[in-house]
Design a protein around this motif. Structure first.
Motif, PDB file in Angstrom:
ATOM      1  N   ARG A  21       0.835  -1.212   0.000  1.00 45.24           N
ATOM      2  CA  ARG A  21       0.000   0.000   0.000  1.00 45.24           C
ATOM      3  C   ARG A  21       0.866   1.257   0.000  1.00 45.24           C
ATOM      4  NH1 ARG A  21      -3.349  -3.099   3.197  1.00 45.24           N
ATOM      5  NH2 ARG A  21      -2.503  -2.313   5.135  1.00 45.24           N
ATOM      6  N   HIS A  22       1.941   1.245   0.783  1.00 43.93           N
ATOM      7  CA  HIS A  22       2.852   2.395   0.832  1.00 43.93           C
ATOM      8  C   HIS A  22       3.494   2.628  -0.538  1.00 43.93           C
ATOM      9  CE1 HIS A  22       5.800   5.213   2.343  1.00 43.93           C
ATOM     10  NE2 HIS A  22       6.770   4.461   1.837  1.00 43.93           N
ATOM     11  N   LEU A  23       3.946   1.551  -1.184  1.00 52.06           N
ATOM     12  CA  LEU A  23       4.558   1.685  -2.507  1.00 52.06           C
ATOM     13  C   LEU A  23       3.539   2.142  -3.548  1.00 52.06           C
ATOM     14  CD1 LEU A  23       6.872  -1.463  -2.590  1.00 52.06           C
ATOM     15  CD2 LEU A  23       7.545   0.924  -2.288  1.00 52.06           C
ATOM     16  N   GLU A  24       2.311   1.636  -3.465  1.00 51.13           N
ATOM     17  CA  GLU A  24       1.266   2.076  -4.394  1.00 51.13           C
ATOM     18  C   GLU A  24       0.982   3.562  -4.218  1.00 51.13           C
ATOM     19  OE1 GLU A  24      -1.932  -0.579  -3.442  1.00 51.13           O
ATOM     20  OE2 GLU A  24      -1.334  -2.035  -4.971  1.00 51.13           O
ATOM     21  N   GLN A  25       0.952   4.035  -2.977  1.00 55.26           N
ATOM     22  CA  GLN A  25       0.704   5.457  -2.708  1.00 55.26           C
ATOM     23  C   GLN A  25       1.819   6.311  -3.297  1.00 55.26           C
ATOM     24  OE1 GLN A  25      -1.971   6.865  -1.410  1.00 55.26           O
ATOM     25  NE2 GLN A  25      -1.108   8.887  -1.645  1.00 55.26           N
TER      26      GLN A  25
ATOM     27  N   GLY B  21       0.964  10.934 -10.640  1.00 48.47           N
ATOM     28  CA  GLY B  21       0.081  12.112 -10.624  1.00 48.47           C
ATOM     29  C   GLY B  21       0.851  13.398 -10.879  1.00 48.47           C
ATOM     30  N   GLU B  22       1.992  13.548 -10.234  1.00 40.59           N
ATOM     31  CA  GLU B  22       2.809  14.748 -10.435  1.00 40.59           C
ATOM     32  C   GLU B  22       3.308  14.811 -11.873  1.00 40.59           C
ATOM     33  OE1 GLU B  22       7.020  16.523  -8.834  1.00 40.59           O
ATOM     34  OE2 GLU B  22       5.741  15.459  -7.411  1.00 40.59           O
ATOM     35  N   GLN B  23       3.696  13.675 -12.416  1.00 41.93           N
ATOM     36  CA  GLN B  23       4.186  13.612 -13.793  1.00 41.93           C
ATOM     37  C   GLN B  23       3.079  14.011 -14.769  1.00 41.93           C
ATOM     38  OE1 GLN B  23       5.451   9.688 -15.011  1.00 41.93           O
ATOM     39  NE2 GLN B  23       7.483  10.473 -15.488  1.00 41.93           N
ATOM     40  N   VAL B  24       1.881  13.482 -14.580  1.00 41.72           N
ATOM     41  CA  VAL B  24       0.751  13.818 -15.448  1.00 41.72           C
ATOM     42  C   VAL B  24       0.406  15.297 -15.300  1.00 41.72           C
ATOM     43  CG1 VAL B  24      -1.729  13.423 -15.773  1.00 41.72           C
ATOM     44  CG2 VAL B  24      -0.190  11.485 -15.530  1.00 41.72           C
ATOM     45  N   TRP B  25       0.430  15.813 -14.084  1.00 39.04           N
ATOM     46  CA  TRP B  25       0.127  17.213 -13.806  1.00 39.04           C
ATOM     47  C   TRP B  25       1.085  18.120 -14.582  1.00 39.04           C
ATOM     48  CZ3 TRP B  25      -3.683  19.715 -11.288  1.00 39.04           C
ATOM     49  CH2 TRP B  25      -3.474  21.020 -10.897  1.00 39.04           C
ATOM     50  N   GLN B  26       2.356  17.797 -14.554  1.00 41.57           N
ATOM     51  CA  GLN B  26       3.340  18.621 -15.251  1.00 41.57           C
ATOM     52  C   GLN B  26       3.202  18.479 -16.767  1.00 41.57           C
ATOM     53  OE1 GLN B  26       7.092  17.413 -13.656  1.00 41.57           O
ATOM     54  NE2 GLN B  26       6.858  18.599 -11.767  1.00 41.57           N
TER      55      GLN B  26
END
Length: 188
Positions: free
Chosen positions: A104-108, A115-120
């Motif tokens: 779960r930690h790795l998935e997060q 998400g940051e990559q897509v945002w940029q």
């Protein structure tokens, strides 16, 4: 029939009966996949171990079966106690729980990175360059310092103004209108 013959016949029948019990117990242990030893066979047959050791053919049959491959479908290998199996289950459950938490930690972390990559990449206003922001902050701090210095200079000028009024002079800030000498126009 004389008593000696009767005793001999009874002894022979008893010996035959015990031999049969030993061979039956040996077959039963082999079928169940149980460990085959002289002690195990004698226990299953209900006879003393010395009987098997005294009869070379019985002893040979026990050692031959012990060395033979187990029949198909029988359980082989060491058996485990209920407590050891429960301990194994508890340890494996704990290990699975730790691995689930780690996953779960790795998935997060992966979700945040993607998400940051897509945002940029989408140009939705990803975070600006840190160095540019730091330069702008430094410029604004310098400008603030200059404005504070100008304000301090004007405060000093105002502090000096009462001394002029005591001499009978009127400071320019007390006048309602004054004339710009260059333009010749009054300012209010």
């Amino acid at each position: 029939m004389n008593s000696a013959k009767c005793l001999t016949e009874a002894r022979r029948k008893d010996s035959e009966r015990r031999r049969t019990k030993v061979m039956s117990a040996l077959d039963q242990l082999a079928t169940l996949g149980e460990e085959i030893t002289v002690s195990a066979v004698s226990r299953a047959a209900g006879v003393h171990r010395s009987l098997i050791y005294r009869h070379p053919d019985l002893h040979a049959a026990v050692t031959a079966r012990a060395a033979a491959e187990p029949p198909p479908g029988t359980i082989t290998g060491p058996s485990a106690s209920k407590q050891s199996l429960l301990a194994d289950i508890a340890n494996l459950t704990d290990r699975i729980r730790r691995q689930d938490t780690h996953i779960r930690h790795l998935e997060q972390r992966l979700t945040e990175a993607i998400g940051e990559q897509v945002w940029q990449q989408a140009g939705l206003g990803g975070p600006p360059d840190h160095d540019d922001l730091q330069k702008r902050v430094n410029q604004l701090e310098q400008h603030i310092a200059e404005l504070r210095q100008q304000l301090a200079d004007r405060d000093d000028d105002l502090d000096a103004a009462p001394s002029l009024t005591s001499l009978g002079e009127t400071p320019w800030c007390n006048q309602l209108a004054w004339v710009d000498e260059r333009a010749g126009e009054p300012h209010v």
